[in-house]
Design a protein around this motif. Structure first.
Motif, PDB file in Angstrom:
ATOM      1  N   GLU A 106     -33.872  -5.380  -2.226  1.00 19.19           N
ATOM      2  CA  GLU A 106     -32.752  -4.438  -2.168  1.00 19.19           C
ATOM      3  C   GLU A 106     -32.164  -4.357  -0.750  1.00 19.19           C
ATOM      4  O   GLU A 106     -30.974  -4.100  -0.581  1.00 19.19           O
ATOM      5  CB  GLU A 106     -33.209  -3.064  -2.689  1.00 19.19           C
ATOM      6  N   GLY A 131     -28.086  -2.741  17.600  1.00 22.64           N
ATOM      7  CA  GLY A 131     -29.481  -2.575  18.022  1.00 22.64           C
ATOM      8  C   GLY A 131     -30.051  -1.300  17.416  1.00 22.64           C
ATOM      9  O   GLY A 131     -29.450  -0.682  16.537  1.00 22.64           O
ATOM     10  N   ARG A 137     -26.775  -4.911   0.851  1.00 24.54           N
ATOM     11  CA  ARG A 137     -25.789  -5.256   1.889  1.00 24.54           C
ATOM     12  C   ARG A 137     -24.802  -6.313   1.390  1.00 24.54           C
ATOM     13  O   ARG A 137     -23.600  -6.215   1.606  1.00 24.54           O
ATOM     14  CB  ARG A 137     -26.519  -5.730   3.155  1.00 24.54           C
ATOM     15  N   THR A 163     -21.799   8.204   4.719  1.00 25.20           N
ATOM     16  CA  THR A 163     -22.695   9.359   4.613  1.00 25.20           C
ATOM     17  C   THR A 163     -23.987   9.145   5.408  1.00 25.20           C
ATOM     18  O   THR A 163     -24.836  10.018   5.434  1.00 25.20           O
ATOM     19  CB  THR A 163     -23.068   9.614   3.133  1.00 25.20           C
ATOM     20  N   GLY A 164     -24.141   7.971   6.035  1.00 26.77           N
ATOM     21  CA  GLY A 164     -25.378   7.649   6.749  1.00 26.77           C
ATOM     22  C   GLY A 164     -25.372   8.153   8.186  1.00 26.77           C
ATOM     23  O   GLY A 164     -24.465   8.868   8.624  1.00 26.77           O
ATOM     24  N   PHE A 165     -26.400   7.739   8.905  1.00 24.98           N
ATOM     25  CA  PHE A 165     -26.648   8.195  10.277  1.00 24.98           C
ATOM     26  C   PHE A 165     -25.463   7.866  11.209  1.00 24.98           C
ATOM     27  O   PHE A 165     -24.928   8.737  11.898  1.00 24.98           O
ATOM     28  CB  PHE A 165     -27.939   7.502  10.734  1.00 24.98           C
ATOM     29  N   ILE A 166     -25.027   6.627  11.207  1.00 23.24           N
ATOM     30  CA  ILE A 166     -23.908   6.215  12.070  1.00 23.24           C
ATOM     31  C   ILE A 166     -22.583   6.699  11.461  1.00 23.24           C
ATOM     32  O   ILE A 166     -21.710   7.214  12.159  1.00 23.24           O
ATOM     33  CB  ILE A 166     -23.881   4.674  12.228  1.00 23.24           C
ATOM     34  N   THR A 197     -18.234   5.983  -1.232  1.00 21.98           N
ATOM     35  CA  THR A 197     -19.642   6.318  -1.459  1.00 21.98           C
ATOM     36  C   THR A 197     -20.066   5.976  -2.877  1.00 21.98           C
ATOM     37  O   THR A 197     -19.222   5.738  -3.755  1.00 21.98           O
ATOM     38  CB  THR A 197     -19.862   7.829  -1.195  1.00 21.98           C
ATOM     39  N   ARG A 198     -21.407   5.962  -3.080  1.00 25.45           N
ATOM     40  CA  ARG A 198     -21.919   5.840  -4.452  1.00 25.45           C
ATOM     41  C   ARG A 198     -21.995   7.205  -5.106  1.00 25.45           C
ATOM     42  O   ARG A 198     -22.157   7.301  -6.304  1.00 25.45           O
ATOM     43  CB  ARG A 198     -23.319   5.210  -4.439  1.00 25.45           C
ATOM     44  N   VAL A 203     -30.463   2.305  16.931  1.00 24.52           N
ATOM     45  CA  VAL A 203     -29.572   3.399  17.321  1.00 24.52           C
ATOM     46  C   VAL A 203     -30.395   4.670  17.572  1.00 24.52           C
ATOM     47  O   VAL A 203     -31.201   5.078  16.723  1.00 24.52           O
ATOM     48  CB  VAL A 203     -28.515   3.655  16.224  1.00 24.52           C
ATOM     49  N   LEU A 224     -20.607  -0.105   6.510  1.00 20.48           N
ATOM     50  CA  LEU A 224     -21.916   0.256   7.077  1.00 20.48           C
ATOM     51  C   LEU A 224     -23.005   0.375   6.014  1.00 20.48           C
ATOM     52  O   LEU A 224     -24.143   0.702   6.340  1.00 20.48           O
ATOM     53  CB  LEU A 224     -21.809   1.612   7.797  1.00 20.48           C
ATOM     54  N   LYS A 274     -22.861  14.009  -3.286  1.00 19.84           N
ATOM     55  CA  LYS A 274     -23.607  13.972  -2.020  1.00 19.84           C
ATOM     56  C   LYS A 274     -22.631  14.010  -0.845  1.00 19.84           C
ATOM     57  O   LYS A 274     -22.795  14.787   0.096  1.00 19.84           O
ATOM     58  CB  LYS A 274     -24.460  12.688  -1.949  1.00 19.84           C
ATOM     59  N   GLY A 324     -25.947   0.064   3.218  1.00 18.01           N
ATOM     60  CA  GLY A 324     -27.149  -0.727   2.969  1.00 18.01           C
ATOM     61  C   GLY A 324     -28.347   0.192   2.854  1.00 18.01           C
ATOM     62  O   GLY A 324     -28.395   1.235   3.507  1.00 18.01           O
TER      63      GLY A 324
END
Ligand code: NDP
Length: 307
Positions: free
Chosen positions: A86, A168, A91, A9-12, A31-32, A170, A70, A36, A72
């Motif tokens: 955290e 690196g 992670r 669900t993140g950016f990447i 996902t948690r 992103v 992915l 969402k 974290g």
């Protein structure tokens, strides 16, 4: 193939899911928060996608050919002692969980590949050194986080091909570090953050997604692979290009203190950098979409602008 993804669900992750889904692969979002994830991946747009909250992760991984890890808590934030803890614990926790689930499966239904994120922070920071996959780890906090994160992933069953991608910074229009930096950049008339001499090892969102995609499907991708564009730049150069795109001049430096007020210790992510080269990805023949003599300029070709 069928791919289970933590942090989907993140950016990447979001862009990776879109890519895999568009190419007719089956995607399991680990996902948690199902609610969402269902908003991010509406079933109308993503028919067939599986969204799993623990304890359903186990069944999702059991049915997958590959796993991408992915997850974290975000790093570019104000670091209180609790958040700092955290950053590492989230992670290690998710990676350990994924490894246990993979390792507990019978051989016949175990995924064959794990692509696990780590970061260029592994190398520590330097204005003079050049880092590749063979370089030793640094001795600051982020280096320690990355070492432990990687060591956890390395516990995966030896029959599973492991690709550890040291990512690196992103760059993409919908989030990541730029989303945090741009408001400051606008307030301070678009100058460099900090001295401007620090190295900035960037990668375009499309390229990191392509690299992860390639690592899933190509058996030659294993071990540590730096996920950075071949031409890291000094931060002042990055800001100059960003200034042009935003239509802001790039001559007034953003003072360190302003960044530290917003990001606290987390400001080190952009105030101190490292020059990291993607030696392994080039050896593997990976083609970067955004890398050229124009330095970082090509990044903005995808229509990102903010003008
Ligand atoms: P994001 O911060 O956008 O998303 C990460 C995902 O991790 C979230 O969507 C969330 O998924 C999950 N997550 C957030 N907090 C926690 C927590 N406390 N415990 C467990 N899971 C959590 O990350 P990016 O997509 O930007 O990056 C993906 C990975 O790559 C991260 O691990 C990051 O450190 C690494 N990386 C990223 C870089 C970048 O520039 N973006 C640079 C270097 C490394 P959900 O809520 O669905 O569980």
């Amino acid at each position: 193939m069928t791919v289970s993804i933590t942090g989907a669900t993140g950016f990447i992750g979001r862009r990776l899911v879109q890519r895999l889904h568009a190419d007719n692969h089956s995607v399991h979002v680990l996902t948690r928060s199902k609610s969402k994830a269902e908003l991010i991946f509406p079933v109308k747009e993503f028919p067939g996608i599986v969204i799993a909250e623990e304890p359903e992760w186990k069944d999702s991984i059991r049915g997958s050919n590959g796993v991408v890890n992915l997850a974290g808590v975000p790093i570019s934030t104000r670091w209180s002692p609790e958040i700092k803890k955290e950053i590492k614990d989230s992670r290690i926790r998710v990676t350990s969980k994924v490894i246990d689930l993979i390792n507990d499966l019978p051989d016949s239904v175990r995924p064959t590949v794990l692509v696990s994120a780590t970061a260029v922070g592994y190398y520590g920071t330097s204005e003079t050194q050049v880092f590749d996959e063979q370089s030793p780890s640094g001795n600051d906090y982020l280096a320690e986080v990355c070492r432990e994160w990687e060591a956890t992933a390395l516990k995966v069953n030896k029959d599973v091909r492991l690709a550890l991608i040291r990512i690196g910074v992103v760059l993409g229009k919908d989030g990541g570090a730029l989303a945090k930096m741009i408001p400051l950049f606008m307030v301070f008339a678009g100058g460099p953050l900090g001295s401007g001499k620090q190295w900035f090892s960037w990668i375009h969102l499309d390229d990191i997604v392509n690299l992860i995609y390639e690592a899933l499907s190509n058996p030659s991708y294993k071990g540590v692979i730096n996920g950075t564009a071949p031409n890291p730049v000094r931060f002042a150069e990055m800001c100059e290009h960003l200034g042009n795109v935003l239509g802001r001049p790039s001559w007034l430096p953003v003072p360190d203190f302003a960044l530290k007020v917003v990001l606290g210790e987390g400001a080190s992510v952009v105030l101190d950098g490292q020059r990291v080269l993607p030696v392994k990805a080039k050896e593997l023949g990976f083609t970067f979409k955004y890398s050229s003599d124009r330095g970082i300029g090509g990044v903005w070709d995808d229509g990102w602008g903010g003008r």
